[in-house]
Design an enzyme around this catalytic site. Structure first.
Site, PDB file in Angstrom:
ATOM      1  N   GLY A 173       0.813  -1.216   0.000  1.00  0.00           N
ATOM      2  CA  GLY A 173       0.000   0.000   0.000  1.00  0.00           C
ATOM      3  C   GLY A 173       0.843   1.262   0.000  1.00  0.00           C
ATOM      4  O   GLY A 173       0.363   2.338  -0.377  1.00  0.00           O
ATOM      5  N   GLY A 407      -9.935  11.345 -36.127  1.00  0.00           N
ATOM      6  CA  GLY A 407     -10.219  11.624 -34.722  1.00  0.00           C
ATOM      7  C   GLY A 407      -9.024  12.263 -34.044  1.00  0.00           C
ATOM      8  O   GLY A 407      -9.164  13.097 -33.146  1.00  0.00           O
TER       9      GLY A 407
HETATM   10  C1  HXC Z   1       8.880  -3.276  10.898  1.00  0.00           C
HETATM   11  C2  HXC Z   1      10.682  -3.533   9.499  1.00  0.00           C
HETATM   12  C3  HXC Z   1       9.834  -3.556   8.382  1.00  0.00           C
HETATM   13  C4  HXC Z   1       8.438  -3.414   8.608  1.00  0.00           C
HETATM   14  C5  HXC Z   1      11.853  -3.783   7.696  1.00  0.00           C
HETATM   15  N1  HXC Z   1      11.915  -3.686   9.032  1.00  0.00           N
HETATM   16  N2  HXC Z   1      10.594  -3.726   7.276  1.00  0.00           N
HETATM   17  N3  HXC Z   1      10.206  -3.375  10.727  1.00  0.00           N
HETATM   18  N4  HXC Z   1       8.017  -3.265   9.875  1.00  0.00           N
HETATM   19  N5  HXC Z   1       7.584  -3.397   7.614  1.00  0.00           N
HETATM   20  C6  HXC Z   1      13.101  -3.711   9.866  1.00  0.00           C
HETATM   21  C7  HXC Z   1      13.798  -5.062   9.858  1.00  0.00           C
HETATM   22  O1  HXC Z   1      13.203  -5.905  10.794  1.00  0.00           O
HETATM   23  C8  HXC Z   1      15.202  -4.656  10.233  1.00  0.00           C
HETATM   24  O2  HXC Z   1      15.247  -4.447  11.633  1.00  0.00           O
HETATM   25  C9  HXC Z   1      15.388  -3.317   9.579  1.00  0.00           C
HETATM   26  O3  HXC Z   1      14.062  -2.826   9.315  1.00  0.00           O
HETATM   27  C10 HXC Z   1      16.111  -3.383   8.250  1.00  0.00           C
HETATM   28  O4  HXC Z   1      15.489  -4.400   7.464  1.00  0.00           O
HETATM   29  P1  HXC Z   1      16.340  -5.524   6.720  1.00  0.00           P
HETATM   30  O5  HXC Z   1      15.355  -6.570   6.331  1.00  0.00           O
HETATM   31  O6  HXC Z   1      17.511  -5.928   7.541  1.00  0.00           O
HETATM   32  O7  HXC Z   1      16.865  -4.704   5.464  1.00  0.00           O
HETATM   33  P2  HXC Z   1      17.038  -5.201   3.962  1.00  0.00           P
HETATM   34  O8  HXC Z   1      17.724  -6.535   3.944  1.00  0.00           O
HETATM   35  O9  HXC Z   1      17.669  -4.071   3.239  1.00  0.00           O
HETATM   36  O10 HXC Z   1      15.559  -5.429   3.412  1.00  0.00           O
HETATM   37  C11 HXC Z   1      14.640  -4.361   3.316  1.00  0.00           C
HETATM   38  C12 HXC Z   1      13.234  -4.868   2.994  1.00  0.00           C
HETATM   39  C13 HXC Z   1      12.814  -5.970   3.959  1.00  0.00           C
HETATM   40  C14 HXC Z   1      13.231  -5.386   1.522  1.00  0.00           C
HETATM   41  C15 HXC Z   1      12.313  -3.654   3.034  1.00  0.00           C
HETATM   42  O11 HXC Z   1      13.069  -5.529   5.279  1.00  0.00           O
HETATM   43  C16 HXC Z   1      11.386  -6.357   3.850  1.00  0.00           C
HETATM   44  O12 HXC Z   1      11.026  -7.117   2.954  1.00  0.00           O
HETATM   45  N6  HXC Z   1      10.571  -5.838   4.776  1.00  0.00           N
HETATM   46  C17 HXC Z   1       9.151  -6.150   4.816  1.00  0.00           C
HETATM   47  C18 HXC Z   1       8.437  -5.531   3.647  1.00  0.00           C
HETATM   48  C19 HXC Z   1       6.962  -5.798   3.691  1.00  0.00           C
HETATM   49  O13 HXC Z   1       6.489  -6.922   3.463  1.00  0.00           O
HETATM   50  N7  HXC Z   1       6.205  -4.788   4.010  1.00  0.00           N
HETATM   51  C20 HXC Z   1       4.797  -4.855   3.898  1.00  0.00           C
HETATM   52  C21 HXC Z   1       4.178  -4.511   5.173  1.00  0.00           C
HETATM   53  S1  HXC Z   1       2.449  -4.496   4.889  1.00  0.00           S
HETATM   54  P3  HXC Z   1      16.512  -4.807  12.535  1.00  0.00           P
HETATM   55  O14 HXC Z   1      16.145  -4.337  13.880  1.00  0.00           O
HETATM   56  O15 HXC Z   1      16.672  -6.269  12.420  1.00  0.00           O
HETATM   57  O16 HXC Z   1      17.660  -4.070  11.901  1.00  0.00           O
HETATM   58  C22 HXC Z   1       2.152  -3.033   4.089  1.00  0.00           C
HETATM   59  C23 HXC Z   1       0.719  -2.755   3.749  1.00  0.00           C
HETATM   60  C24 HXC Z   1       0.500  -1.303   3.703  1.00  0.00           C
HETATM   61  O17 HXC Z   1       2.968  -2.237   3.843  1.00  0.00           O
HETATM   62  C25 HXC Z   1      -0.870  -1.031   3.167  1.00  0.00           C
HETATM   63  C26 HXC Z   1      -1.157   0.442   3.157  1.00  0.00           C
HETATM   64  C27 HXC Z   1      -2.508   0.738   2.595  1.00  0.00           C
END
Ligand code: HXC
Length: 511
Positions: A173, A407
């Site tokens: 989102g 058009g």
């Molecule tokens: C909480 C998060 C987070 C999240 C990352 N972190 N995403 N914390 N909520 N959504 C935290 C990790 O736990 C980690 O914490 C730090 O941020 C860095 O992340 P890494 O994974 O170590 O970094 P990287 O390898 O560079 O990967 C980045 C990433 C990956 C690709 C963004 O973190 C990832 O896939 N995150 C989840 C993405 C996701 O599925 N989001 C969707 C959420 S639902 P620490 O403390 O270990 O360093 C959504 C719906 C919204 O967004 C709808 C709106 C209408």
């Protein structure tokens, strides 16, 4: 009791720590992955020493899943205001060093606060995205935060320019706030946007694709049209944002800044007398024409890699910003298709929101035929251009350089859809369709020789600008070399244009 000196030291230390976001180790990690931090990005974007940060000490109040041990000042957003070329802008940047820049309820409030300030002060807002999406530990509170940001994006649309810069992940989102803004910038190989990531795609559709192939900058710039600009590096991308803003007013009640030029407004464009080829089916590059006529040859193209059969972008004529919409005969003969229609319509509407006159340069053989186009809704999409041009109340000037058929003649800012001044070159061909096609329909049974004669007759009758000029559909036939001067004269004439239309809540553009 603490002395004044102790209080100052305490503040300075707190401020230093807050400036480090998630800490030095995470800053180092950000740098190692070739990315700047949120504050570095903001300082690169803004005029030196103009950034004023607000809400620097805000922290979240979630204690689920160990979040009480992960409290950092600022909570993953750096926000505030500053100047670009001396003009006020608001800015916020996701700080990936704090919980991956994920959106909490608290930092959503921070974003909404600067969004509201930008709207109230009538200044553009720039969002720099680098985030893992909704903060998973917060659940629905985070989703609510996104909703509040989308609401504010929509309320601000058409009032202040809103710009999104994607400098890392932007998933789920989280994509919809950028999508609701006016322009999206991405960085080559560093930024990714997708509603569902590669793993989900694999599970649901069995497609195997990596992040770059699914939602990298080149995909969104060339295929989906989601991204309007792509920078080579973060610095390059932020400089492009500054350049874009130089063409725009700060809000919908101002005019774009006047940038004085040494370029003579009556300068002749002799080169253009040679540009249009003798042979009507031979291509030429419309960008050469654009660069020849605008101030200092400076054309800032929008959506350069997407739907290249139409060109859109900003330039200046005698110091004033114009939006240019131009068919590109050098790409698929400049034919109008679904993507070209969407691209042009959105750009026209942006110009109209922000008081930017529209110059249309027309050389179009018609709409692209075929099942793919029809089945995907060329009727619905093509109608957007008509709607956008008719609705636009800014000055509209058209130049027909060569083909204006069917058009496509009507929709490309013809007199009938409300253009203020329509010019045509002597090489213009304004007709329902090309001569051969017309004769094949009207005189199917003629011999080849007879057909040739009839084609020549049809060409003589319609493949010129004179019929349209006789009817007043073309105001003036001009030499290509006069184009710059004629456009500047027309813009000068139309600068105080007033148009009244019936009061309504809003129209119903065919989406
Ligand atoms: C909480 C998060 C987070 C999240 C990352 N972190 N995403 N914390 N909520 N959504 C935290 C990790 O736990 C980690 O914490 C730090 O941020 C860095 O992340 P890494 O994974 O170590 O970094 P990287 O390898 O560079 O990967 C980045 C990433 C990956 C690709 C963004 O973190 C990832 O896939 N995150 C989840 C993405 C996701 O599925 N989001 C969707 C959420 S639902 P620490 O403390 O270990 O360093 C959504 C719906 C919204 O967004 C709808 C709106 C209408």
């Amino acid at each position: 009791m603490e002395s004044k000196q102790q209080k100052v030291e305490e503040f300075l230390e707190k401020d230093r720590l807050a400036s480090l976001g998630g800490g030095q180790a995470r800053i180092d990690k950000q740098h190692e992955s070739g990315k700047m931090t949120a504050r570095e990005r903001i300082n690169t974007l803004l005029d030196p020493n103009t950034f004023v940060e607000i809400d620097k000490f805000i922290v979240h109040n979630c204690s689920n899943f160990g979040m009480d041990t992960k409290r950092f000042d600022g909570d993953g957003i750096v926000s505030g205001y500053g100047k670009i070329d001396g003009r006020l802008v608001f800015v916020y940047a996701y700080d990936f060093t704090i919980c991956g820049g994920s959106l909490s309820r608290t930092n959503a409030n921070k974003i909404v606060k600067v969004q509201k300030m930008a709207l109230k002060m009538g200044a553009p807002i720039i969002a720099i995205n680098d985030s893992g999406g909704a903060r998973i530990q917060e659940g629905i509170s985070s989703l609510a935060g996104y909703g509040d940001i989308f609401y504010q994006n929509t309320i601000s649309s058409g009032v202040i320019p809103q710009i999104s810069v994607i400098m890392g992940p932007c998933a789920g989102g989280a994509c919809y706030s950028p999508a609701l803004t006016d322009y999206i910038f991405m960085v080559k190989e560093k930024s990714h946007m997708f509603v569902t990531g590669p793993d989900v795609v694999k599970t649901v559709t069995n497609e195997v694709v990596d992040k770059e192939g699914l939602g990298g900058a080149s995909v969104h710039a060339a295929k989906s049209g989601v991204a309007h600009f792509v920078g080579e590096t973060e610095e390059d991308t932020l400089m492009m944002v500054r350049e874009l803003l130089s063409f725009l007013p700060s809000n919908n009640i101002e005019d774009a800044p006047f940038i004085p030029t040494q370029d003579n407004p009556t300068r002749n464009n002799e080169k253009l007398d040679e540009l249009i080829p003798e042979e009507p089916s031979k291509p030429y590059d419309m960008k050469q024409l654009i660069e020849e006529i605008v101030d200092d040859r400076n054309f800032f193209e929008v959506h350069a890699a997407f739907a290249q059969n139409i060109i859109v972008g900003f330039a200046r004529l005698d110091g004033r910003t114009v939006g240019i919409v131009a068919d590109q005969p050098a790409y698929q003969a400049g034919v109008l298709d679904i993507d070209a229609s969407d691209k042009a319509a959105r750009f026209i509407r942006f110009c109209d929101c922000f008081n930017i006159p529209i110059i249309t340069l027309e050389d179009v053989p018609g709409f692209l035929p075929g099942c793919t186009q029809e089945h995907n809704g060329i009727i619905r999409h093509g109608a957007k251009i008509v709607y956008a041009y008719v609705e636009a109340s800014v000055p509209k000037i058209t130049v027909i350089t060569r083909k204006a058929y069917g058009g496509a003649y009507i929709v490309m800012s013809s007199k009938h859809t409300g253009a203020d001044i329509n010019f045509a070159y002597p090489s213009a061909e304004i007709a329902v369709m090309g001569a051969e096609g017309a004769v094949n329909i009207l005189y199917r049974n003629l011999t080849d020789d007879e057909k040739k004669k009839t084609v020549a007759e049809y060409e003589k009758t319609f493949s010129n600008p004179y019929r349209a000029a006789e009817l007043g559909y073309v105001d003036e036939i001009i030499m290509p070399s006069q184009t710059r001067m004629k456009l500047i004269q027309a813009l000068d004439m139309a600068q105080n244009k007033v148009r009244s239309t019936p009061a309504k809540k809003h129209g119903n553009i065919p989406l």
